[in-house]
Design a protein around this motif. Sequence first.
Motif, PDB file in Angstrom:
ATOM      1  N   ALA A  33       3.252   1.327   3.334  1.00 20.52           N
ATOM      2  CA  ALA A  33       4.272   2.047   2.741  1.00 20.52           C
ATOM      3  C   ALA A  33       3.698   3.179   2.456  1.00 20.52           C
ATOM      4  N   HIS A  87       8.998  14.155  -6.978  1.00 19.08           N
ATOM      5  CA  HIS A  87       9.293  15.303  -5.871  1.00 19.08           C
ATOM      6  C   HIS A  87      10.724  15.148  -5.648  1.00 19.08           C
ATOM      7  N   ALA A  91       9.704   3.465  -0.917  1.00 18.65           N
ATOM      8  CA  ALA A  91       9.637   2.295  -0.361  1.00 18.65           C
ATOM      9  C   ALA A  91       8.911   1.456  -0.703  1.00 18.65           C
ATOM     10  N   LEU A 147      18.719  12.232  -5.599  1.00 17.82           N
ATOM     11  CA  LEU A 147      19.787  11.878  -5.084  1.00 17.82           C
ATOM     12  C   LEU A 147      19.398  10.843  -4.003  1.00 17.82           C
ATOM     13  N   LEU A 148      20.147   9.728  -3.690  1.00 19.67           N
ATOM     14  CA  LEU A 148      19.778   8.722  -2.767  1.00 19.67           C
ATOM     15  C   LEU A 148      20.689   8.661  -1.747  1.00 19.67           C
ATOM     16  N   ASP A 149      20.238   9.227  -0.434  1.00 19.27           N
ATOM     17  CA  ASP A 149      20.985   9.549   0.764  1.00 19.27           C
ATOM     18  C   ASP A 149      21.046   8.396   1.342  1.00 19.27           C
ATOM     19  N   GLY A 187       9.545   2.565   4.820  1.00 15.50           N
ATOM     20  CA  GLY A 187       9.701   3.967   4.586  1.00 15.50           C
ATOM     21  C   GLY A 187       9.232   4.823   5.702  1.00 15.50           C
ATOM     22  N   PHE A 194      14.763  12.285   8.888  1.00 13.54           N
ATOM     23  CA  PHE A 194      15.350  11.901   7.772  1.00 13.54           C
ATOM     24  C   PHE A 194      15.617  13.081   6.636  1.00 13.54           C
ATOM     25  N   ILE A 233       0.776  -1.197  -0.024  1.00 15.18           N
ATOM     26  CA  ILE A 233      -0.051   0.102   0.019  1.00 15.18           C
ATOM     27  C   ILE A 233       0.880   1.123   0.027  1.00 15.18           C
ATOM     28  N   SER A 236      14.038   4.359   3.211  1.00 17.88           N
ATOM     29  CA  SER A 236      12.942   3.579   2.501  1.00 17.88           C
ATOM     30  C   SER A 236      13.641   2.409   1.570  1.00 17.88           C
ATOM     31  N   PRO A 247      11.868  20.324  -6.322  1.00 21.01           N
ATOM     32  CA  PRO A 247      10.850  19.578  -7.107  1.00 21.01           C
ATOM     33  C   PRO A 247       9.930  20.435  -8.062  1.00 21.01           C
ATOM     34  N   VAL A 304      -0.668  -0.961  -4.683  1.00 18.36           N
ATOM     35  CA  VAL A 304      -1.941  -0.061  -4.789  1.00 18.36           C
ATOM     36  C   VAL A 304      -1.751   1.535  -4.241  1.00 18.36           C
ATOM     37  N   VAL A 337      -6.078   4.677  -6.446  1.00 14.80           N
ATOM     38  CA  VAL A 337      -6.811   4.143  -5.602  1.00 14.80           C
ATOM     39  C   VAL A 337      -6.170   4.395  -4.159  1.00 14.80           C
ATOM     40  N   PRO A 338      -6.910   5.060  -3.169  1.00 12.98           N
ATOM     41  CA  PRO A 338      -6.510   5.281  -1.701  1.00 12.98           C
ATOM     42  C   PRO A 338      -7.204   3.920  -1.270  1.00 12.98           C
ATOM     43  N   ILE A 339      -6.344   3.238  -0.413  1.00 12.91           N
ATOM     44  CA  ILE A 339      -6.861   2.238   0.599  1.00 12.91           C
ATOM     45  C   ILE A 339      -7.404   2.977   1.779  1.00 12.91           C
ATOM     46  N   ALA A 353      -1.922   8.253  -5.439  1.00 11.94           N
ATOM     47  CA  ALA A 353      -1.799   9.006  -6.505  1.00 11.94           C
ATOM     48  C   ALA A 353      -0.605   8.439  -7.551  1.00 11.94           C
TER      49      ALA A 353
HETATM   50  C1  LIG Z   1      10.046  16.748  -1.764  1.00 15.25           C
HETATM   51  C2  LIG Z   1      11.015  15.566  -1.648  1.00 15.25           C
HETATM   52  C3  LIG Z   1      12.328  15.580  -1.455  1.00 15.25           C
HETATM   53  C4  LIG Z   1      13.118  14.598  -1.343  1.00 15.25           C
HETATM   54  N1  LIG Z   1      14.555  14.666  -1.479  1.00 15.25           N
HETATM   55  C5  LIG Z   1      15.231  13.647  -1.078  1.00 15.25           C
HETATM   56  C6  LIG Z   1      16.689  13.756  -0.963  1.00 15.25           C
HETATM   57  O1  LIG Z   1      17.383  14.782  -1.017  1.00 15.25           O
HETATM   58  N2  LIG Z   1      17.431  12.822  -0.634  1.00 15.25           N
HETATM   59  C7  LIG Z   1      16.833  11.312  -0.505  1.00 15.25           C
HETATM   60  O2  LIG Z   1      17.589  10.607   0.021  1.00 15.25           O
HETATM   61  N3  LIG Z   1      15.347  11.261  -0.523  1.00 15.25           N
HETATM   62  C8  LIG Z   1      14.765  12.313  -0.854  1.00 15.25           C
HETATM   63  N4  LIG Z   1      13.368  12.116  -1.017  1.00 15.25           N
HETATM   64  C9  LIG Z   1      12.754  10.843  -0.937  1.00 15.25           C
HETATM   65  C10 LIG Z   1      12.225  10.611   0.292  1.00 15.25           C
HETATM   66  O3  LIG Z   1      13.078  10.445   1.149  1.00 15.25           O
HETATM   67  C11 LIG Z   1      11.444   9.402   0.294  1.00 15.25           C
HETATM   68  O4  LIG Z   1      10.308   9.581  -0.732  1.00 15.25           O
HETATM   69  C12 LIG Z   1      10.951   9.014   1.758  1.00 15.25           C
HETATM   70  O5  LIG Z   1      12.106   8.096   1.787  1.00 15.25           O
HETATM   71  C13 LIG Z   1       9.811   8.537   1.704  1.00 15.25           C
HETATM   72  O6  LIG Z   1       9.136   7.521   0.851  1.00 15.25           O
HETATM   73  P1  LIG Z   1       7.931   6.793   1.220  1.00 15.25           P
HETATM   74  O7  LIG Z   1       7.786   5.697  -0.056  1.00 15.25           O
HETATM   75  O8  LIG Z   1       7.818   5.935   2.470  1.00 15.25           O
HETATM   76  O9  LIG Z   1       6.700   7.687   1.317  1.00 15.25           O
HETATM   77  P2  LIG Z   1       6.261   8.665   0.279  1.00 15.25           P
HETATM   78  O10 LIG Z   1       7.236   9.083  -0.940  1.00 15.25           O
HETATM   79  O11 LIG Z   1       5.525   9.697   0.735  1.00 15.25           O
HETATM   80  O12 LIG Z   1       5.163   7.670  -0.467  1.00 15.25           O
HETATM   81  C14 LIG Z   1       3.846   7.419   0.001  1.00 15.25           C
HETATM   82  C15 LIG Z   1       2.997   6.635  -0.997  1.00 15.25           C
HETATM   83  O13 LIG Z   1       1.883   6.249  -0.384  1.00 15.25           O
HETATM   84  C16 LIG Z   1       0.613   6.408  -1.126  1.00 15.25           C
HETATM   85  N5  LIG Z   1      -0.307   6.562   0.058  1.00 15.25           N
HETATM   86  C17 LIG Z   1      -0.514   7.165   1.176  1.00 15.25           C
HETATM   87  N6  LIG Z   1      -1.750   6.938   1.613  1.00 15.25           N
HETATM   88  C18 LIG Z   1      -2.124   5.780   0.868  1.00 15.25           C
HETATM   89  C19 LIG Z   1      -3.371   5.268   1.066  1.00 15.25           C
HETATM   90  N7  LIG Z   1      -4.189   5.102   2.274  1.00 15.25           N
HETATM   91  N8  LIG Z   1      -3.754   4.193  -0.013  1.00 15.25           N
HETATM   92  C20 LIG Z   1      -2.887   4.018  -1.235  1.00 15.25           C
HETATM   93  N9  LIG Z   1      -1.827   4.806  -1.134  1.00 15.25           N
HETATM   94  C21 LIG Z   1      -1.395   5.700  -0.223  1.00 15.25           C
HETATM   95  C22 LIG Z   1       0.939   8.063  -1.607  1.00 15.25           C
HETATM   96  O14 LIG Z   1       0.205   8.301  -2.605  1.00 15.25           O
HETATM   97  C23 LIG Z   1       2.469   7.748  -2.085  1.00 15.25           C
HETATM   98  O15 LIG Z   1       2.359   7.186  -3.320  1.00 15.25           O
HETATM   99  C24 LIG Z   1      12.532  13.334  -1.326  1.00 15.25           C
HETATM  100  C25 LIG Z   1      11.151  13.042  -1.259  1.00 15.25           C
HETATM  101  C26 LIG Z   1      10.337  14.205  -1.481  1.00 15.25           C
HETATM  102  C27 LIG Z   1       8.831  14.102  -1.349  1.00 15.25           C
END
Ligand SMILES: Cc1cc2nc3c(=O)[nH]c(=O)nc-3n(C[C@H](O)[C@H](O)[C@H](O)COP(=O)(O)OP(=O)(O)OC[C@H]3O[C@@H](n4cnc5c(N)ncnc54)[C@H](O)[C@@H]3O)c2cc1C
Lengths: 419, 440
Positions: free
Chosen positions: A310, A42, A15, A46-48, A384, A392, A10, A402, A249, A33, A276-278, A36
């Motif tokens: 996730a 965004h 992540a 870079l991958l920190d 994530g 982070f 999800i 992530s 971004p 799923v 599709v949001p869950i 968006a």
């Molecule tokens: C503006 C920005 C700058 C960044 N810059 C860096 C950087 O400089 N260095 C770096 O290493 N990383 C960077 N990142 C990456 C960021 O660190 C990773 O995105 C972060 O690790 C979070 O990833 P995530 O997948 O956990 O969450 P998110 O990227 O927030 O993804 C969450 C996902 O879950 C979905 N979601 C939420 N709720 C639901 C639901 N109920 N049902 C279905 N789907 C749902 C959302 O639509 C989204 O697709 C950046 C990210 C952003 C947004």
Amino acid sequence: MAIEDDVLVIGGGLAGMTAALAAAAAGSSVRVVSKAESSLGHASGLLDVLGRIDGELVSDPYRAIARVDTDHPYAMLGTDRVRQAMDWFDGILGDAYTGDSHTNALVPTIAGTVTPTARYPRTMAAGLASDDRSTLLVDIDRMPAVDAPLAAARLEAAGVPFSVRGASITMPGLATDITRSHFARLVDRNETIADEPIRDQLAAAIASVHDGEARIGFPAVLGLEQPAVVIDYLSAALDADVFELPTDPPSVPGERLTRLLEAALDDAGVRMTAGVPIVDVNAADGRVRDVRGTHANTSVPYRADQYILATGGLVGGGVVADRSTVHEPLFGCHVSQPADRADWYADTPAGPHAFPRFGVHTDHEMRPLEADGMPTFVNLRAAGAVIGGADFPAQHAGSGISIATGWHAGRRAAEAIDR
Amino acid sequence: MTDPREQPPGNRDLRPGTDPCYKCGTCDASCPVADVDEDFPGPKFQGPEQWRLTRGSDRDVDPSIMACSNCMRCDGACPASVPLSQLHNTARGQYVTNQQSAFSRPAIRNRLLANYRRGAALAARFPRLANAVANNRLLRWAMDRGLGITADRELPTFATQTFRSWWEDRGGADASRERAARNCEDDPPVVAYFHGCYTNYHTVEVGKALVGLYESFGYAVTVPPQACSGTPMFANGRLDDAKREHERTLAGFRDAIADGAPILTSCTSCSMALRQEHPELFDLAGIDELAGNTWDALEYLRVHEDLADRLAAATPEESSTYVYHAPCHARNQGLARQARELLADVSGVTVTDVGDSCSGISGTYGWKAEHYGHSMAIGEPMFEHMETAPGDTGLTECPTCAMQMEHGTGYEVEHPIVVVADVLGCGLADGAYEITERSG
Ligand SMILES: Cc1cc2nc3c(=O)[nH]c(=O)nc-3n(C[C@H](O)[C@H](O)[C@H](O)COP(=O)(O)OP(=O)(O)OC[C@H]3O[C@@H](n4cnc5c(N)ncnc54)[C@H](O)[C@@H]3O)c2cc1C
Ligand code: SF4
Ligand code: SF4
């Protein structure tokens, strides 16, 4: 009847995509799923892994893992797993990325800062701040939010070990303001604007401000599809090493990374449903039975043996803050928090906020835990930014967390199916 | 604060939707129109910014709102779930009501395009004549010059018999119940089909395939009286027209709504309008129930029947290869990969997805002379992908995307429902849909 797979992820951010790839690589049928289209567009690209601790620059991110707090996701995973996850992820990135496995690189950005990172797009390789060759930074006057002379002045003031100068170019074919993504698409197609292919026009315009600098930096807009080809072409035409600088971004390298991962997911046979949001969970006897997604007012059931949460942190919507509490809205997982909202923020703006650290806490299996230390559900794992314990952005650790948690959760979920 | 301007009908409070906008610009990067039209300011301006500017002031809505194609790409891209298309629909309605002269050329042209159903209903009574006249060069030249309806496209061919007339000839709901009963142990459950204008007048085979497919799964189909889904009206800011049409549809579906019958669509823009756009904009009795019961026809079978298993077990006699384009409106309903996923398991059927580009036609947008060039420029990456992918038959759920795919490549374009019905052997045989007995 529900739409069924072995593993349901999800959330489609970094992540979720990593977890899906790891579970698929371990032989499971996987579906992602997501509410968006991917949010990865965004990200800077870079991958920190770990860039700073307590404000201090970190040289070897793996060695520095020993210094994170005990409730940090890296502490829970351990250094070896983080390293294994990154090595595995390198295989997915292929030639598009590079980076030394033990030392953070210092990448200059178009904002004039230098940022520590573990992996960076190969298009940024010639630009590292540790390189002492003379540098010209270039922007296009018609592109908002990029200012090369300002970036150069800031880099100089920060004491970079190379001479740096900024210049703005005018491209005759660009009469109005152009966004970075639009420019990148024109470059992909090598579109003819004002009677000249855009790549030639770009080379000519840069040549008119180039004064023998060994390398030339440009905002990261040199095409979505084949930036390496564009960079080789410009480098040859200008007789200098051309490189890209990360931007704010929405970012072109973030979009390239999204496409790269989506192609990898396709190749791995992962099914993807976006839009599709869950919204609803059906659980019994400590297990998640199925969940419901809704789109445009219709509700659709999804069922799997194992689930991975996730959904991101406060930005992605995976963790929600209201007047008095912070909570995980979908499964109701426990989120530990200071009793008093005043304690959410530090007294000084730069101080260590509790705020970005909010999230679920997991066991070694990546299962979110309740206040009593028991898993919320035996078949639910998290990955994530929904996981708490890490600041982070301040630690430059977002992608690494992530990737490492996604990899571990995905593999563990796949293993749990066989049992 | 009261707004001194006249509000379009049913305008709901949009502030909670616009507040979360943090100006990240992702929507602008996703907009296919902004990509090719230098004069179009993009969704961030059209949506949250313009909404704030026009609140409580007599500031006009910027005319550029009429250049938005209502593809809704921006909706799906926004990480903060800002209801961009709802803001666009509202602003467009306001612009047309307050600022556009009803007798200006674009207003007359847009009214004609938006109310396509009315013209089509007349033409369908004389389909052969209509087809002959429709592509008369002199007439098309006059439409282009006089009205701004491009002469560069071929008008769709009218079927010699409309879907509804075929349905009546076949015996309507009674005949369907009878046929369904052969494939069902108990009383067949009832579904209500919203076919929309295009299936009724042009792609009649899509409706026939749907009927055959559902009956083979033991469902009795009904086809209630209905009007236009509203899609072209939203895109042209004609909210009063959309509301009027929807009132008629709601009346026609009164029984289906009361019985909680699933409402099926075969067009992803019709389902988008019924599920999302109408309830966002209007407050009408039954509107939310209709929205909540509306399903894409293949999605319903996938969730409620063993469609996926039956497809995986099917052994079609001939192999076939398709290039699939996901309509933009399918994306926001989680349907963009459905056809491809379902057909992936069928032996002998190959489907290549042509990627995430927009086809560029967006219903009436690509029919406007001033946007024809933009429309084709947006479609260019899709045409290219289609030509490099294996096979030379297109596949898509949206009739106007199909029109664009055909126009840009010369390919024939099929609908997934027709392909699925054929694969399962409940397709067209000798001009009538035969029903295969349900196995097992
Ligand atoms: C503006 C920005 C700058 C960044 N810059 C860096 C950087 O400089 N260095 C770096 O290493 N990383 C960077 N990142 C990456 C960021 O660190 C990773 O995105 C972060 O690790 C979070 O990833 P995530 O997948 O956990 O969450 P998110 O990227 O927030 O993804 C969450 C996902 O879950 C979905 N979601 C939420 N709720 C639901 C639901 N109920 N049902 C279905 N789907 C749902 C959302 O639509 C989204 O697709 C950046 C990210 C952003 C947004
Ligand atoms: S994508 Fe959403 S949050 Fe970002 S600028 Fe557009 S409307 Fe605002
Ligand atoms: S609906 Fe489509 S054309 Fe209109 S602003 Fe959004 S992305 Fe652009």
